[in-house]
Enzyme design. Sequence first.
Site, PDB file in Angstrom:
ATOM      1  N   CYS A 153      -4.893   6.405  -3.187  1.00 13.93           N
ATOM      2  CA  CYS A 153      -4.343   5.137  -2.770  1.00 13.93           C
ATOM      3  C   CYS A 153      -3.149   5.565  -3.885  1.00 13.93           C
ATOM      4  CB  CYS A 153      -5.041   4.263  -3.891  1.00 13.93           C
ATOM      5  SG  CYS A 153      -4.296   2.933  -4.638  1.00 13.93           S
ATOM      6  N   CYS A 208       0.762  -1.151  -0.428  1.00 16.21           N
ATOM      7  CA  CYS A 208       0.142  -0.009  -0.048  1.00 16.21           C
ATOM      8  C   CYS A 208       0.726   1.706   0.177  1.00 16.21           C
ATOM      9  CB  CYS A 208      -1.308   0.006   1.072  1.00 16.21           C
ATOM     10  SG  CYS A 208      -1.573   2.164   1.492  1.00 16.21           S
TER      11      CYS A 208
END
Length: 354
Positions: free
Chosen positions: A297, A142
């Site tokens: 993101c 991530c």
Amino acid sequence: MSSATAAATATIAAAAAKLAATPAPAPSRRRLTLRGNPTARRCVAAMAVSTPRSAAAAAFLERRESERALHFVKYQGLGNDFIMVDNRDSAVPKVTPEEAAKLCDRNFGVGADGVIFVMPGVNGADYTMRIFNSDGSEPEMCGNGVRCFARFIAELENLQGTHSFKIHTGAGLIIPEIQNDGKVKVDMGQPILSGPDIPTKLPSTKNEAVVQADLAVDGSTWQVTCVSMGNPHCVTFGTKELKVLHVDDLKLSDIGPKFEHHEMFPARTNTEFVEVLSRSHLKMRVWERGAGATLACGTGACAVVVAAVLEGRAERKCVVDLPGGPLEIEWREDDNHIYMTGPAEAVFYGSAVH
């Protein structure tokens, strides 16, 4: 008064006198510390709670807390928020995927997009990073999370100024660097473009890459470019019928899951919907695999720049606007690595029963 009655009275009086002479136990004073809210701090500082307890009760409460309380720091990177857990003493996460999903619940838990664990390093890395998404699934990496991870390490180790770390992740070795302005610059490594390695079942259209391939979703033919940043991404700038997207008009909760669970993506996929503002400025919204619509993101922003370059829409260095704010992304030609720069900050400290 009989002699027996007189003796009993004397005994009671003596016991009462002894009790009166015994000093009362001082009330315990429990301090609750709240950071980030001056009013709350003043109110809590003024409180002294008297909680006379037996030694057995105190021992029980302390034991229960040590067994069940999870101490954490809540971090966010452009609104992508995480429960950060100091797990440096073990290679086993302190909570299960099911417990992580409960902690991430915004109504019945702490609320977060995921739980991130700082774990011992392996294979020469300084640390290992593992993540459980809000649905309990475990992604490889991530981007926003790794920036929060770096800042959390600096806090745990009491580090000041610029520092870089080697972090082992499911996507390989990631190297974040904390800069003087507090932002974190991350070497995200090289993008993966080969379809089977992403993975996707879509056929390659440009050498081995899947670029502007047709994907049928919800009655429309979307043109997509597939990229892996250690985790799979499907990037689209529009459909065959609608060449230009206005991302603010999209209802992600409807269209996002149809991409995520599409049969062409055997490991599911993250999906980025992109609007080109200029050759150095892109705007995106994201539907994350296992987390849904999020404010940001990092790996997705990297994938978007790669896709934009491959499709001839943008330069290699771009600002990417996400709902939570901008990220600076650069895909360098000299080493083929992608570099992401953006903020990360602590929000609050807490403990949760799990």
